[in-house]
Write an enzyme that holds these catalytic residues in place. Structure first.
Site, PDB file in Angstrom:
ATOM      1  N   TYR A  32      47.349  72.160  -5.701  1.00  0.00           N
ATOM      2  CA  TYR A  32      46.560  71.502  -6.759  1.00  0.00           C
ATOM      3  C   TYR A  32      45.644  72.445  -7.539  1.00  0.00           C
ATOM      4  CZ  TYR A  32      48.218  67.374  -4.309  1.00  0.00           C
ATOM      5  OH  TYR A  32      49.016  66.424  -3.728  1.00  0.00           O
ATOM      6  N   ARG A  61      58.732  67.884  -4.146  1.00  0.00           N
ATOM      7  CA  ARG A  61      58.034  67.862  -2.864  1.00  0.00           C
ATOM      8  C   ARG A  61      58.768  66.932  -1.878  1.00  0.00           C
ATOM      9  NH1 ARG A  61      51.815  67.049  -4.045  1.00  0.00           N
ATOM     10  NH2 ARG A  61      51.758  67.579  -1.803  1.00  0.00           N
ATOM     11  N   HIS A  81      50.854  63.118 -12.641  1.00  0.00           N
ATOM     12  CA  HIS A  81      50.696  63.825 -11.362  1.00  0.00           C
ATOM     13  C   HIS A  81      50.486  65.291 -11.638  1.00  0.00           C
ATOM     14  CE1 HIS A  81      51.710  60.278  -9.152  1.00  0.00           C
ATOM     15  NE2 HIS A  81      52.741  60.100  -9.954  1.00  0.00           N
ATOM     16  N   PRO A  89      43.033  58.328  -4.579  1.00  0.00           N
ATOM     17  CA  PRO A  89      42.416  58.949  -3.415  1.00  0.00           C
ATOM     18  C   PRO A  89      42.613  60.456  -3.319  1.00  0.00           C
ATOM     19  CG  PRO A  89      44.304  57.605  -2.785  1.00  0.00           C
ATOM     20  CD  PRO A  89      43.999  57.290  -4.205  1.00  0.00           C
ATOM     21  N   ASN A  90      41.561  61.094  -2.883  1.00  0.00           N
ATOM     22  CA  ASN A  90      41.528  62.536  -2.591  1.00  0.00           C
ATOM     23  C   ASN A  90      41.492  63.424  -3.828  1.00  0.00           C
ATOM     24  OD1 ASN A  90      41.657  62.269   0.335  1.00  0.00           O
ATOM     25  ND2 ASN A  90      43.714  61.495  -0.012  1.00  0.00           N
ATOM     26  N   ARG A 135      41.065  70.737  -1.658  1.00  0.00           N
ATOM     27  CA  ARG A 135      42.302  70.287  -1.009  1.00  0.00           C
ATOM     28  C   ARG A 135      43.505  71.131  -1.463  1.00  0.00           C
ATOM     29  NH1 ARG A 135      44.950  64.975  -3.983  1.00  0.00           N
ATOM     30  NH2 ARG A 135      46.216  65.015  -2.107  1.00  0.00           N
ATOM     31  N   GLU A 151      51.658  57.429 -16.409  1.00  0.00           N
ATOM     32  CA  GLU A 151      51.387  57.976 -15.075  1.00  0.00           C
ATOM     33  C   GLU A 151      51.323  59.508 -15.152  1.00  0.00           C
ATOM     34  OE1 GLU A 151      54.872  57.494 -12.650  1.00  0.00           O
ATOM     35  OE2 GLU A 151      53.747  57.598 -10.787  1.00  0.00           O
ATOM     36  N   ASN A 172      46.568  58.437 -12.444  1.00  0.00           N
ATOM     37  CA  ASN A 172      47.129  59.244 -11.363  1.00  0.00           C
ATOM     38  C   ASN A 172      46.786  58.492 -10.083  1.00  0.00           C
ATOM     39  OD1 ASN A 172      47.839  60.985  -9.359  1.00  0.00           O
ATOM     40  ND2 ASN A 172      46.917  62.810 -10.285  1.00  0.00           N
ATOM     41  N   ALA A 196      48.069  59.237  -3.692  1.00  0.00           N
ATOM     42  CA  ALA A 196      48.953  58.782  -2.602  1.00  0.00           C
ATOM     43  C   ALA A 196      49.400  57.332  -2.779  1.00  0.00           C
ATOM     44  CB  ALA A 196      48.244  58.956  -1.260  1.00  0.00           C
TER      45      ALA A 196
HETATM   46  C1  DQA Z   1      49.460  63.589  -6.760  1.00  0.00           C
HETATM   47  C2  DQA Z   1      50.761  63.623  -5.960  1.00  0.00           C
HETATM   48  C3  DQA Z   1      50.718  62.626  -4.797  1.00  0.00           C
HETATM   49  O1  DQA Z   1      51.930  62.678  -4.064  1.00  0.00           O
HETATM   50  C4  DQA Z   1      49.578  62.975  -3.852  1.00  0.00           C
HETATM   51  O2  DQA Z   1      49.495  62.001  -2.829  1.00  0.00           O
HETATM   52  C5  DQA Z   1      48.291  63.145  -4.550  1.00  0.00           C
HETATM   53  C6  DQA Z   1      48.251  63.807  -5.858  1.00  0.00           C
HETATM   54  C7  DQA Z   1      49.436  64.652  -7.863  1.00  0.00           C
HETATM   55  O3  DQA Z   1      48.590  64.559  -8.752  1.00  0.00           O
HETATM   56  O4  DQA Z   1      50.229  65.615  -7.820  1.00  0.00           O
HETATM   57  O5  DQA Z   1      47.231  62.826  -4.004  1.00  0.00           O
HETATM   58  O6  DQA Z   1      49.352  62.315  -7.398  1.00  0.00           O
END
Ligand code: DQA
Length: 142
Positions: free
Chosen positions: A22, A106, A99, A9-10, A17, A97, A73, A76
């Site tokens: 990011y 964080r 990120h 998501p997002n 964002r 995985e 990835n 959230a």
């Molecule tokens: C994320 C880190 C997560 O904590 C966050 O909710 C994201 C992006 C990252 O790529 O740094 O949406 O996965």
């Protein structure tokens, strides 16, 4: 080698964002980057993004017998999703995985990763490069 690359998501909001976290590159830029990496590394990738946990679970299940590995990835859902963890365990495909940000630097709630418990490795804080590292890692497993 055929890899499934999943984004949660997002991540479709990249470029808009929280650019201080990011960056300014968009999700379309990420997809182009991943396709370029695949061409350079000599593998095939399918890149998908969803804001819905069930889509990610369905896609992981459908990868069984069709893909050789998964780069994920979970965004959230990283910090909440036992369902994604269980799906990764169910198909037992090699998974890595990624990120974009360094989640360990964080908020405390970002320090736990459920899907990460079923992944062979995690790359965090390397931006787009983390995906290339994940692909290289999976290709190295072959
Ligand atoms: C994320 C880190 C997560 O904590 C966050 O909710 C994201 C992006 C990252 O790529 O740094 O949406 O996965």
């Amino acid at each position: 080698m055929k890899l499934l690359i999943l984004n949660g998501p997002n991540l479709n909001m990249l470029g808009i964002r929280e650019p201080e976290i990011y960056g300014r590159k968009t999700y379309a830029d990420l997809v182009s980057f991943l396709n370029e990496c695949a061409a350079a590394l000599g593998c095939t990738v399918e890149v998908r993004q969803s804001n819905h946990e069930g889509d990610l679970v369905d896609w992981i299940q459908e990868a069984y017998g069709k893909f050789d590995g998964i780069v994920i990835n979970p965004a959230a859902y990283t910090h909440t999703s036992v369902a994604i963890l269980d799906a990764l365990k169910a198909v037992a495909l090699p998974a890595v995985e990624v990120h974009l940000s360094d989640v360990d630097a964080r908020e405390a709630f970002r320090h736990i990763s459920y899907p990460g418990m079923a992944c062979q490795k995690t790359f965090k804080g390397f931006g787009f490069e983390g995906y290339r590292m994940a692909m290289e890692f999976l290709l190295g497993q072959k």
